[in-house]
Design a protein around this motif. Structure first.
Motif, short mmCIF file in Angstrom:
data_model
loop_
_atom_site.label_atom_id
_atom_site.label_comp_id
_atom_site.label_asym_id
_atom_site.label_seq_id
_atom_site.Cartn_x
_atom_site.Cartn_y
_atom_site.Cartn_z
N SER A 246 35.48 61.74 67.71
CA SER A 246 36.02 60.46 68.17
C SER A 246 35.22 59.87 69.33
O SER A 246 35.44 58.71 69.71
N SER A 247 34.28 60.65 69.90
CA SER A 247 33.47 60.17 71.01
C SER A 247 32.30 59.33 70.48
O SER A 247 31.77 59.60 69.40
N ASP A 248 31.88 58.32 71.27
CA ASP A 248 30.75 57.48 70.87
C ASP A 248 29.42 58.01 71.39
O ASP A 248 28.37 57.40 71.15
N LEU A 249 29.42 59.13 72.11
CA LEU A 249 28.17 59.72 72.57
C LEU A 249 27.44 60.35 71.39
O LEU A 249 28.06 61.00 70.54
N PRO A 250 26.11 60.20 71.32
CA PRO A 250 25.39 60.75 70.17
C PRO A 250 25.36 62.27 70.15
O PRO A 250 25.37 62.87 69.08
N GLY A 251 25.31 62.90 71.30
CA GLY A 251 25.27 64.36 71.36
C GLY A 251 26.66 64.95 71.41
O GLY A 251 27.47 64.61 72.28
N LYS A 252 26.97 65.83 70.47
CA LYS A 252 28.30 66.47 70.41
C LYS A 252 28.10 67.97 70.28
O LYS A 252 27.37 68.43 69.39
#
Length: 855
Positions: free
Chosen positions: A247-253
């Motif tokens: 659900s996060s918009d950061l590219p790195g997960k």
């Protein structure tokens, strides 16, 4: 290849310093005689050759040492997927250097010129190839980041299962739990997170998860974690974390799991599919790898002793009789403890039955007094458990709580204390019906052994009659009836009872009524049973069989020598529970059955085949429950044996050898299991493992007996509200684990069923006319500290989908999506710089010896 401190690469320019020093270095002073002009020309020639390079290898080592140090300080990293390519580049470079060394040796020793030139050319080609391949790989590889330059969305999952409570010893002599170490490693990872990252901290509890507001709130969440006795599956919590990360918009997960890799939590099974999330990087940070010798080798591994959950040797405990308890004690086996033996002491303690306790006084929980009642010692060898028998003193009617504990401390405290709750019920009233008095007496003594049926303290109140006396029986005073070789006639077509000289339809109806008000009926068929007419298996002519005591009978089946033997079909059925709980299982082939009734139990009527005859589908023991006619009654129970017990009369002796074999204890256990199930004694589960459902008596046996004595008081008590207070288990050290959560519950409304078994210990239930509870123990699987391997982790996640790590400092924080994690070359480059420096020292000492040493 990427340099995380790229500006330090400029330090390679310092390589010109050793070249300049090599050219300008003063030669060692020499004694020169100056007799005449004839020496001027050689002197001038010597001065002109002063700037020539004579010691090439020494110069090369000095230059290489400066370059290696500068590159190491620049912290080079390579993509792990290109590691094989970079290894090839390094090996080609080393090969080229080796060829050049061989060429120089050939020149120094005056070997053939062509050989020296050929070797030198091969070395130069290898170096040029290494340089070309390295440059090409560097140019085509993508950029790497150390991970703390790009913000990431990270989930930190702390494995706080039971194994996290284990203590580990460090080299300084202090002990800490694995959970404390895991929290420390997780805090290190939090400190290394780049600015702008999103973080969620979760454990294996059912607490809802969400991204933390800041690092301080994440650390607070870490500090509040405690070991859980009944955690959620790791897979379930990982799935929840991955969904949140997506659900996060950061590219790195990135999902980081901090765990000790205990097999009870991590061992893959056929029901566990491999996780392969392509958009989330999975890292496994392992704490306490000392089992494999990879963690703090100087620390001494703590020994873990353990107890198994206690078992009652006799499930039908009786009032006024000593009660033996069986428990196993052992020591965890490892390479460090192999062949080691220790002396252990086990103590049995009993809570006093005090209706006024527990209670909260001045904010503190006051429990009944715990007093020791028995103690035993044993010598335990690592890997070999020892069984001990402890004895509870004679107990009154009602519920009693006991504790079995190992004296002393060790690495894991949860398996050093085991808890036991047992109920002493009002002895059920059992009626044995049979024509042979010896058979009735044999079964009666087998039911109440080791004491006689007519003695005080017997677990059952047993009475015996013949079939002709059934008309005088008051069925309201009977809890269960067992019929030995009943003389009953069955119509083959309709499977209904035919009136004759034996059991009439009226008697059968009374037995059905007994079952409908919650009683038990056990029928042991023999030669006196008759089937009239031609039987038809799975007969559809009659009713569905829900109102009948017997399954559809086909015919009497005679088995040729040596006969059939029994085979357990449902080993977890309550009838077989007393048998399967024993360590020694019977060899049924020694107890032959030569004749039995073939039956066709109708599954739609609720019949279950508990035991069958080996090699056939013919049932030996079938059982079913009958719906009660009143909502206040419990379901009735009916069991049918297709061969008679005890088969001691002239008519039945030839049917089986269950009671006449040399050691007939399995038949006695089966018989007791039948009657315990029929009377409801085995229904209760007051001592369970964490996570299992506990079933307690709906009424206090002590008050139940008092009401039976005083009918007036029984009428008044019938309207008493059965609401009681529930006192959860306490934490270790006799301190309440946080605020005590005391709740009002209604035992009758719950049917005595409690699913709140997530804590280890004894739960007390106290209220008006009720004193009881249940005990929960940790699963014995947690006493064995087995670990999963990397190959088993590959099964769960996929070989390319996860990265292992041993510490939070070394964990690679991946601020990117896809690709492979970076691999640091800082260590190898520093080692190369040290090796080159040492080689330079050796060569310089060789070339610059003093004049005296040279002479």
């Amino acid at each position: 290849m990427t340099f995380f401190n790229a500006t330090l690469i400029l330090g390679t320019l310092a390589a010109v310093v050793p070249i300049a020093l090599h050219l300008l270095a003063r030669r060692e002073p020499q004694r020169v005689v100056f007799p005449g002009v004839r020496f001027l020309r050689p002197k001038l020639s010597s001065q002109r050759s002063r700037l020539r390079i004579r010691r090439w290898w020494l110069l090369a080592l000095r230059v290489l040492a400066v370059i290696a140090l500068a590159v190491a300080l620049a912290r080079p990293h390579i993509d792990s997927s290109l590691s094989s390519t970079w290894w090839t580049v390094g090996l080609m470079g080393l090969t080229g250097v080796g060829f050049l060394i061989l060429a120089s040796v050939a020149v120094a020793r005056g070997m053939g010129r062509s050989l020296a030139i050929g070797v030198a050319v091969a070395g130069l080609l290898a170096l040029v190839g290494s340089l070309f391949l390295g440059t090409r790989t560097w140019a085509t590889s993508g950029d790497l980041s150390e991970g703390n330059e790009q913000p990431v969305a990270m989930a930190l999952l702390i494995d706080n299962g039971p194994s996290s409570k284990r203590l580990i010893s460090s080299s300084d002599g202090t002990n800490s739990s694995r959970l404390e170490n895991a929290i420390g490693e997780a805090a290190t990872v939090i400190e290394r997170l780049p600015e702008g990252s999103r973080l969620v901290v979760l454990d294996r509890s059912a607490t809802p998860i969400g991204f933390a507001l800041d690092a301080a709130s994440a650390r607070l969440r870490l500090s509040q974690m405690k070991p859980l006795a009944n955690p959620l599956p790791v897979q379930e919590r990982m799935d929840a974390a991955i969904e949140l990360l997506r659900s996060s918009d950061l590219p790195g997960k990135q999902l980081v799991v901090v765990s000790d890799w205990n097999a009870a939590s991590w061992k893959p099974s056929a029901q566990t599919p491999a996780m392969q999330p392509e958009d989330v990087a999975i890292s496994m940070l392992q704490v306490d790898a000392s089992v494999d010798g990879n963690f703090d080798a100087s620390a001494e591994r703590l020994i873990n002793r353990f107890l198994s959950p206690p078992k009652l040797i006799d499930a039908a405990s009786a009032p006024g009789v000593s009660i033996p308890i069986s428990v196993s004690v052992g020591m965890e086996s490892s390479s460090a403890s192999e062949g080691q033996s220790i002396n252990v002491t086990v103590q049995l303690s009993l809570y006093e039955r005090d209706p006024s306790l527990p209670v909260i006084r001045d904010g503190e929980l006051v429990l009944p007094r715990l007093r020791g009642v028995d103690r035993a010692s044993a010598t335990v060898v690592a890997g070999a458990d020892a069984e001990l028998v402890l004895t509870l003193p004679p107990l009154d009617l009602g519920t009693h709580h006991a504790v079995v504990e190992l004296v002393g401390d060790d690495a894991f405290g949860w398996d050093d204390r085991r808890f036991l709750t047992l109920n002493i019920p009002v002895p059920p009233r059992v009626l044995l019906v049979g024509e042979n008095a010896d058979e009735r007496n044999r079964l009666g003594h087998g039911l109440t052994a080791p004491i006689a049926p007519d003695e005080d303290g017997a677990g059952f109140r047993v009475a015996g009659v013949t079939y002709s006396d059934l008309s005088a029986v008051d069925w309201q005073l009977i809890d269960a009836v067992a019929m030995i070789d009943p003389p009953i006639q069955i119509d083959a077509a309709s499977q209904s009872v035919v009136s004759g000289s034996g059991l009439t339809q009226s008697t059968v109806d009374q037995l059905v009524e007994l079952a409908r008000r919650g009683g038990g009926v056990v029928m042991m068929l023999g030669p006196s049973t008759e089937v009239l007419g031609v039987a038809s298996p799975n007969n559809q002519a009659g009713s569905d069989g829900t109102n009948r005591l017997l399954p559809d009978l086909v015919r009497s089946w005679r088995v040729p020598e040596p006969g059939r033997f029994l085979e357990e079909r449902l080993p977890m059925h309550p009838i077989l529970r007393p048998l399967t709980s024993l360590d020694d299982q019977p060899s049924w082939s020694a107890f032959r059955v030569n004749r039995y009734w073939q039956s066709e139990p109708n599954a739609t009527a609720g019949w279950q085949t508990v035991v069958r005859y080996a090699g056939t589908q013919h049932p030996a023991v079938v059982a079913r429950t009958i719906a009660p006619d009143d909502a206040n009654n419990q379901p009735g129970r009916v069991a049918v044996l297709t061969t008679p017990l005890p088969a001691l009369s002239k008519k039945t002796r030839s049917w089986n050898q269950l009671f006449t074999a040399a050691d007939a204890w399995p038949a006695f256990v089966i018989w007791r299991g039948l009657m315990q199930w029929a009377t409801g004694v085995s229904d209760q589960a007051t001592t369970v493992l964490v996570g299992a459902t506990a079933v307690v008596p709906e009424k206090d046996a002590a008050n139940q007996l008092r009401r039976a004595i005083d009918a007036v008081e029984a009428t008044a008590d019938a309207t008493t509200e059965s609401s009681v207070r529930l006192y959860p288990p306490m934490a270790e050290g006799n301190e309440i684990d946080g605020e005590p959560t005391i709740r009002e519950v209604n035992v009758a409304d719950r049917d005595g069923v409690f699913s709140e078994t997530n804590e280890v210990g004894t739960t007390f239930l106290r209220g008006p006319d009720y004193w009881g509870g249940y005990s929960t123990n940790l699963d014995p699987v947690w006493s064995r500290d087995e670990r999963v391997t990397e190959s088993e982790m590959d099964q769960r996640f996929g070989a390319e989908q996860w990265v292992p790590s041993d510490s939070g400092e070394q964990l690679s924080i991946q601020g990117r999506v896809g690709g492979s994690p970076p691999v640091s070359l800082h260590g190898p480059m520093m080692l190369l710089a040290v090796i080159v420096f040492l080689a330079e020292q050796l060569l310089s000492n060789r070339f610059y010896r003093t004049s005296g040493e040279a002479a």
